[in-house]
Design an enzyme around this catalytic site. Structure first.
Site, PDB file in Angstrom:
ATOM      1  N   VAL A  74     -24.238 -19.451 -80.048  1.00  0.00           N
ATOM      2  CA  VAL A  74     -25.300 -18.604 -79.493  1.00  0.00           C
ATOM      3  C   VAL A  74     -26.143 -18.116 -80.673  1.00  0.00           C
ATOM      4  CG1 VAL A  74     -25.719 -16.350 -78.416  1.00  0.00           C
ATOM      5  CG2 VAL A  74     -24.095 -17.960 -77.411  1.00  0.00           C
ATOM      6  N   PHE A 112     -31.979 -15.428 -84.537  1.00  0.00           N
ATOM      7  CA  PHE A 112     -32.354 -15.269 -83.129  1.00  0.00           C
ATOM      8  C   PHE A 112     -32.712 -13.818 -82.840  1.00  0.00           C
ATOM      9  CE2 PHE A 112     -31.759 -15.337 -78.507  1.00  0.00           C
ATOM     10  CZ  PHE A 112     -32.362 -16.539 -78.194  1.00  0.00           C
ATOM     11  N   PHE A 166       4.862   1.680 -78.544  1.00  0.00           N
ATOM     12  CA  PHE A 166       4.199   0.906 -79.587  1.00  0.00           C
ATOM     13  C   PHE A 166       3.515  -0.333 -78.979  1.00  0.00           C
ATOM     14  CE2 PHE A 166       4.892  -2.653 -82.697  1.00  0.00           C
ATOM     15  CZ  PHE A 166       3.921  -2.261 -83.617  1.00  0.00           C
ATOM     16  N   GLN A 167       2.237  -0.483 -79.184  1.00  0.00           N
ATOM     17  CA  GLN A 167       1.428  -1.622 -78.715  1.00  0.00           C
ATOM     18  C   GLN A 167       1.266  -1.702 -77.197  1.00  0.00           C
ATOM     19  OE1 GLN A 167       3.169  -5.119 -80.641  1.00  0.00           O
ATOM     20  NE2 GLN A 167       1.688  -4.913 -82.304  1.00  0.00           N
ATOM     21  N   GLU A 194      -6.782 -14.728 -81.657  1.00  0.00           N
ATOM     22  CA  GLU A 194      -6.576 -15.038 -80.234  1.00  0.00           C
ATOM     23  C   GLU A 194      -7.888 -15.339 -79.515  1.00  0.00           C
ATOM     24  OE1 GLU A 194      -5.242 -12.506 -81.844  1.00  0.00           O
ATOM     25  OE2 GLU A 194      -3.056 -12.558 -81.578  1.00  0.00           O
TER      26      GLU A 194
HETATM   27  C1  LIG Z   1     -29.292 -17.733 -76.322  1.00  0.00           C
HETATM   28  C2  LIG Z   1     -29.329 -18.353 -74.961  1.00  0.00           C
HETATM   29  C3  LIG Z   1     -30.527 -18.733 -74.403  1.00  0.00           C
HETATM   30  C4  LIG Z   1     -30.562 -19.384 -73.161  1.00  0.00           C
HETATM   31  N1  LIG Z   1     -31.759 -19.813 -72.677  1.00  0.00           N
HETATM   32  C5  LIG Z   1     -31.778 -20.597 -71.565  1.00  0.00           C
HETATM   33  C6  LIG Z   1     -32.975 -21.211 -71.110  1.00  0.00           C
HETATM   34  O1  LIG Z   1     -34.042 -21.070 -71.705  1.00  0.00           O
HETATM   35  N2  LIG Z   1     -32.928 -21.997 -70.035  1.00  0.00           N
HETATM   36  C7  LIG Z   1     -31.769 -22.208 -69.350  1.00  0.00           C
HETATM   37  O2  LIG Z   1     -31.761 -22.963 -68.382  1.00  0.00           O
HETATM   38  N3  LIG Z   1     -30.633 -21.607 -69.714  1.00  0.00           N
HETATM   39  C8  LIG Z   1     -30.605 -20.827 -70.817  1.00  0.00           C
HETATM   40  N4  LIG Z   1     -29.433 -20.279 -71.223  1.00  0.00           N
HETATM   41  C9  LIG Z   1     -28.243 -20.477 -70.393  1.00  0.00           C
HETATM   42  C10 LIG Z   1     -28.279 -19.561 -69.164  1.00  0.00           C
HETATM   43  O3  LIG Z   1     -27.867 -18.271 -69.551  1.00  0.00           O
HETATM   44  C11 LIG Z   1     -27.363 -20.083 -68.031  1.00  0.00           C
HETATM   45  O4  LIG Z   1     -26.036 -20.158 -68.478  1.00  0.00           O
HETATM   46  C12 LIG Z   1     -27.775 -21.460 -67.524  1.00  0.00           C
HETATM   47  O5  LIG Z   1     -29.156 -21.509 -67.261  1.00  0.00           O
HETATM   48  C13 LIG Z   1     -27.036 -21.766 -66.254  1.00  0.00           C
HETATM   49  O6  LIG Z   1     -27.053 -23.125 -66.036  1.00  0.00           O
HETATM   50  P1  LIG Z   1     -26.589 -23.712 -64.617  1.00  0.00           P
HETATM   51  O7  LIG Z   1     -27.351 -23.066 -63.541  1.00  0.00           O
HETATM   52  O8  LIG Z   1     -26.668 -25.191 -64.757  1.00  0.00           O
HETATM   53  O9  LIG Z   1     -25.023 -23.383 -64.585  1.00  0.00           O
HETATM   54  P2  LIG Z   1     -24.169 -22.219 -63.901  1.00  0.00           P
HETATM   55  O10 LIG Z   1     -24.694 -20.885 -64.212  1.00  0.00           O
HETATM   56  O11 LIG Z   1     -22.777 -22.521 -64.266  1.00  0.00           O
HETATM   57  O12 LIG Z   1     -24.376 -22.459 -62.344  1.00  0.00           O
HETATM   58  C14 LIG Z   1     -23.808 -23.547 -61.672  1.00  0.00           C
HETATM   59  C15 LIG Z   1     -23.884 -23.291 -60.168  1.00  0.00           C
HETATM   60  O13 LIG Z   1     -23.441 -24.467 -59.508  1.00  0.00           O
HETATM   61  C16 LIG Z   1     -22.487 -24.120 -58.518  1.00  0.00           C
HETATM   62  N5  LIG Z   1     -21.617 -25.290 -58.383  1.00  0.00           N
HETATM   63  C17 LIG Z   1     -20.589 -25.682 -59.177  1.00  0.00           C
HETATM   64  N6  LIG Z   1     -20.091 -26.848 -58.754  1.00  0.00           N
HETATM   65  C18 LIG Z   1     -20.819 -27.213 -57.674  1.00  0.00           C
HETATM   66  C19 LIG Z   1     -20.819 -28.345 -56.819  1.00  0.00           C
HETATM   67  N7  LIG Z   1     -19.951 -29.355 -56.987  1.00  0.00           N
HETATM   68  N8  LIG Z   1     -21.722 -28.400 -55.818  1.00  0.00           N
HETATM   69  C20 LIG Z   1     -22.607 -27.378 -55.615  1.00  0.00           C
HETATM   70  N9  LIG Z   1     -22.654 -26.285 -56.400  1.00  0.00           N
HETATM   71  C21 LIG Z   1     -21.785 -26.219 -57.426  1.00  0.00           C
HETATM   72  C22 LIG Z   1     -21.815 -22.876 -59.029  1.00  0.00           C
HETATM   73  O14 LIG Z   1     -21.267 -22.139 -57.936  1.00  0.00           O
HETATM   74  C23 LIG Z   1     -22.988 -22.156 -59.709  1.00  0.00           C
HETATM   75  O15 LIG Z   1     -23.684 -21.335 -58.808  1.00  0.00           O
HETATM   76  C24 LIG Z   1     -29.373 -19.601 -72.450  1.00  0.00           C
HETATM   77  C25 LIG Z   1     -28.157 -19.191 -72.995  1.00  0.00           C
HETATM   78  C26 LIG Z   1     -28.127 -18.603 -74.244  1.00  0.00           C
HETATM   79  C27 LIG Z   1     -26.808 -18.224 -74.819  1.00  0.00           C
HETATM   80  C1  LIG Z   2     -20.478 -11.211 -80.161  1.00  0.00           C
HETATM   81  C2  LIG Z   2     -21.949 -11.082 -80.200  1.00  0.00           C
HETATM   82  N1  LIG Z   2     -22.535 -10.151 -80.998  1.00  0.00           N
HETATM   83  C3  LIG Z   2     -23.885 -10.035 -81.058  1.00  0.00           C
HETATM   84  C4  LIG Z   2     -24.675 -10.836 -80.297  1.00  0.00           C
HETATM   85  C5  LIG Z   2     -26.204 -10.720 -80.363  1.00  0.00           C
HETATM   86  N2  LIG Z   2     -26.727 -11.919 -81.025  1.00  0.00           N
HETATM   87  C6  LIG Z   2     -27.195 -12.985 -80.355  1.00  0.00           C
HETATM   88  S1  LIG Z   2     -27.682 -14.228 -81.319  1.00  0.00           S
HETATM   89  C7  LIG Z   2     -27.279 -13.378 -82.714  1.00  0.00           C
HETATM   90  C8  LIG Z   2     -27.543 -13.957 -84.078  1.00  0.00           C
HETATM   91  C9  LIG Z   2     -26.748 -15.163 -84.365  1.00  0.00           C
HETATM   92  O1  LIG Z   2     -26.864 -15.423 -85.731  1.00  0.00           O
HETATM   93  P1  LIG Z   2     -26.458 -16.812 -86.354  1.00  0.00           P
HETATM   94  O2  LIG Z   2     -25.128 -17.212 -85.866  1.00  0.00           O
HETATM   95  O3  LIG Z   2     -26.657 -16.741 -87.803  1.00  0.00           O
HETATM   96  O4  LIG Z   2     -27.511 -17.807 -85.685  1.00  0.00           O
HETATM   97  P2  LIG Z   2     -29.093 -17.886 -85.985  1.00  0.00           P
HETATM   98  O5  LIG Z   2     -29.780 -17.323 -84.775  1.00  0.00           O
HETATM   99  O6  LIG Z   2     -29.370 -17.148 -87.234  1.00  0.00           O
HETATM  100  O7  LIG Z   2     -29.339 -19.332 -86.131  1.00  0.00           O
HETATM  101  C10 LIG Z   2     -26.780 -12.105 -82.390  1.00  0.00           C
HETATM  102  C11 LIG Z   2     -26.374 -11.085 -83.381  1.00  0.00           C
HETATM  103  C12 LIG Z   2     -24.022 -11.758 -79.446  1.00  0.00           C
HETATM  104  N3  LIG Z   2     -24.699 -12.583 -78.654  1.00  0.00           N
HETATM  105  N4  LIG Z   2     -22.675 -11.869 -79.445  1.00  0.00           N
END
Ligand SMILES: Cc1cc2nc3c(=O)[nH]c(=O)nc-3n(C[C@H](O)[C@H](O)[C@H](O)COP(=O)(O)OP(=O)(O)OC[C@H]3O[C@@H](n4cnc5c(N)ncnc54)[C@H](O)[C@@H]3O)c2cc1C
Ligand SMILES: Cc1ncc(C[n+]2csc(CCOP(=O)(O)OP(=O)(O)O)c2C)c(N)n1
Ligand SMILES: [Mg+2]
Length: 575
Positions: free
Chosen positions: A383, A468, A113-114, A51
């Site tokens: 991620v 990572f 159950f569930q 799911e």
């Molecule tokens: C492993 C990992 C590493 C990351 N590293 C980075 C990084 O280095 N740099 C980075 O930038 N991000 C990184 N991210 C992503 C980060 O966590 C955020 O999700 C991202 O930066 C948010 O992007 P955003 O501001 O464009 O979008 P959002 O967080 O979705 O924000 C959008 C905003 O726009 C507003 N909005 C929506 N529609 C409209 C509209 N029509 N007009 C005006 N406002 C509107 C919303 O209300 C909201 O406040 C990473 C994520 C992961 C998983």
């Molecule tokens: C559900 C969940 N569990 C744990 C984490 C912490 N976490 C972030 S990145 C990562 C490793 C991901 O490994 P992989 O998919 O092999 O990617 P790699 O970084 O090795 O390329 C973990 C464990 C997470 N973000 N989400």
């Protein structure tokens, strides 16, 4: 008129509202609904193996189409499995409706159950979450749920006991028959004048543009051109901001480019447009900061803000533009673009097939895929390090799309999101950039590619580790532990489940394999053995040198080249 039951009414209301399908796993309490789907033939039932996949897939569909997407789980564990995917949908603000089937209504409260309490369980990851305990509530509760998911952008949950679903409907037809409202939201004249005064007085303006800039590309470029402002993007803005953009200076943040970081830190005015970029350490401390967001509650969340306006980016910029005479001084823009060119060149040099020990750089894999993928490909990235490669090496062009778990940050998102993308866009090339850890976490749904005949292309970055996390451990000065993955040959595994598999271990093989893999008409998996130690601490930078100043900055720059790192540290932290 023939009798209609509540489940049939539910299916009809969803179909009338534009929903096309429901992702889920069937189960007794859902039987009324799945039977209504089968009998009425108005919605497609997309049968996945977990799911959580259903919720991620619905989220991907909603992100790509902007329309309501639907997932469902049977009572108790069935809908509990939706929860992580629903968190992702909710935090990414995509309109998703979840049907959480419930145990028979006469058993509620007995610890049956569930039995669980969906109204409590989903409260944190939804805007609306209600139980339908009698037929009279339908279709009103369902319609409120749909309206809420669409207008507030996020998840709504309807809990429905299996017996209620099978009872006769009281109301017989949908009540709400109007298209989704699409208002334009514009700040007041006074506010726009105030914003124009700040921008006109500024000598070095930088724009931080996020996902809220979707649909406002033209206006964004026009404003940047008038302000002579470099545009930095936040990750979720990449697909809307980066393309056809002469003002682009890359991303900022943990995975960003030094040029994005610099343009933000060196400006005297930062104009935030539709972004919720989360990392406080990457905002300038001394600049004047102005923020435009459609949601007032988002303003000032991440940094101090001197002026905050509620408006949609497109309407606001269109109204602002006549108040801004074009600037002539473009020194800040030129500096930022030059810095970007250097940073970009540095990253591109890492993305080659040359390597001393014939290790394949994951950057090279990403670059080759970027070059060979379709013009309108949909990518999803797990991620982990695949998010890094997607951020840095995938080229967006206004047609390509990029899905990730960017806000919730959950592993294992890429395959399920690719499923939702492919189901909702049958003709498009869909490419999942999967981690070996991420793929394994929801591995069961590899079987769905075969069963649903989805030609998804899954690339596995096989580094035999949770790479990572290893990087994070290194940065924090910890010893690596518990990150090792003992992997099978994923290509063989794919073949066993009926999917074409390729395995690449040498640079020379990569390009031809990617060509064949992408051209394969059905589902396919490409297992690439990539260098595990790609993100390493540059040898001549002491950890303490960086960690003492800002741990996050250290993390931010580790992914870059040592030259970038030194430059960034020198120019931003040790000055
Ligand atoms: C492993 C990992 C590493 C990351 N590293 C980075 C990084 O280095 N740099 C980075 O930038 N991000 C990184 N991210 C992503 C980060 O966590 C955020 O999700 C991202 O930066 C948010 O992007 P955003 O501001 O464009 O979008 P959002 O967080 O979705 O924000 C959008 C905003 O726009 C507003 N909005 C929506 N529609 C409209 C509209 N029509 N007009 C005006 N406002 C509107 C919303 O209300 C909201 O406040 C990473 C994520 C992961 C998983
Ligand atoms: C559900 C969940 N569990 C744990 C984490 C912490 N976490 C972030 S990145 C990562 C490793 C991901 O490994 P992989 O998919 O092999 O990617 P790699 O970084 O090795 O390329 C973990 C464990 C997470 N973000 N989400
Ligand atoms: Mg890995």
């Amino acid at each position: 008129m023939a009798k209609k039951n509540v489940a049939e009414l539910l299916v009809e209301v969803l179909a009338e509202a534009g929903a096309r399908r429901m992702y889920g796993v069937s189960g007794d309490s859902l039987n009324g609904i799945t039977d209504a789907i089968r009998a009425k033939n108005q919605l497609q039932w997309v049968h996945v193996r977990h799911e959580e996949t259903a919720a991620f897939a619905a989220g991907a569909e909603a992100h790509l189409t902007g329309r309501l997407a639907v997932c469902a789980g049977s009572c108790g564990p069935g809908n509990l499995h939706l929860i992580n995917g629903l968190y992702d949908c909710h935090r990414s603000r995509v309109p998703v409706l979840a049907i959480a089937a419930q145990v028979p209504s006469s058993e509620l409260g007995s610890g049956y159950f569930q039995e669980t309490r969906p109204e409590h369980l989903f409260a944190q990851c939804s805007h609306y979450c209600e139980l339908v305990s009698q037929p009279e509530q339908m279709p009103r509760v369902l319609e409120i749920a749909m309206q809420t998911a669409l207008s507030r952008r996020g998840v709504a949950v309807v809990a429905l006991p299996g017996d209620v679903a099978l009872r006769d409907a009281v109301e017989r037809a949908p009540r709400l028959r109007f298209p989704e409202p699409k208002p334009k939201v514009c700040p007041s004249d006074d506010e726009l004048t105030g914003l124009a005064e700040i921008l006109n007085a500024s000598k070095k303006t930088t724009i931080l543009a996020g996902a809220g800039c979707a649909g406002a590309h033209e206006e964004l470029i026009e404003i940047a051109s008038k302000l002579k402002a470099p545009i930095v993007h936040a990750m979720r803005g990449k697909e809307y901001v980066e393309y056809d953009n002469p003002f682009d200076v890359g991303m900022t943040g943990l995975l960003g480019f030094s040029s994005g970081y610099n343009a933000m830190m060196k400006c005297d005015t930062l104009l935030m447009l539709g972004t919720d970029f989360p990392y406080q350490q990457f905002y300038p401390e001394r600049a004047t900061i102005v923020q435009v967001d459609i949601r007032g509650e988002q303003i000032g969340r991440r940094t101090k803000v001197d002026l905050g306006l509620v408006g949609d980016v497109k309407t606001t910029l269109a109204a602002l533009s006549p108040r801004l005479p074009a600037k002539t001084d473009d020194a800040h823009l030129r500096d930022s673009l030059e810095h970007y060119r250097k940073a970009r060149r540095g990253l591109d040099e890492l993305a080659t097939g040359e390597s001393k020990r014939n290790l394949i750089h994951p950057q090279y894999v990403a670059r080759v895929v970027d070059e060979l993928a379709a013009r309108d490909a949909v990518f999803s990235c797990d991620v982990g390090t695949p998010t890094v490669w997607a951020a840095r090496y995938l080229t967006m062009n206004g047609e390509r799309r990029l899905l990730g778990s960017f806000t919730h940050g959950s592993m294992a998102n890429a395959l399920p999101q690719a499923i939702g993308a492919q189901v909702s866009h049958p003709g498009r090339q869909v490419v999942s950039l999967s981690g070996d850890g991420g793929l394994a976490m929801l591995l069961g749904d590899l079987l769905s590619l075969r069963q649903l005949q989805l030609p998804v292309k899954v690339i596995v970055f096989r580094n035999d580790s949770l790479a990572f996390v290893e990087l994070e451990m290194k940065v924090e000065g910890l010893l690596n532990a518990y990150t090792e993955l003992e992997n099978p040959d994923f290509a063989k595994l794919a073949e066993v489940v009926g999917i074409r598999g390729w395995r690449v271990e040498r640079n020379e093989e990569l390009e031809a394999s990617v060509i064949a893999f992408l051209a394969h008409p059905g589902p396919a998996l490409l297992d690439v053995r990539v260098n595990r130690m790609e993100l390493v601490m540059p040898p001549h930078v002491e950890a303490s040198q960086v960690i003492g100043t800002a741990l996050y900055s250290a993390k931010a720059i580790l992914g870059g080249r040592s030259g970038d790192v030194l430059e960034l540290i020198e120019s931003n932290f040790l000055e």
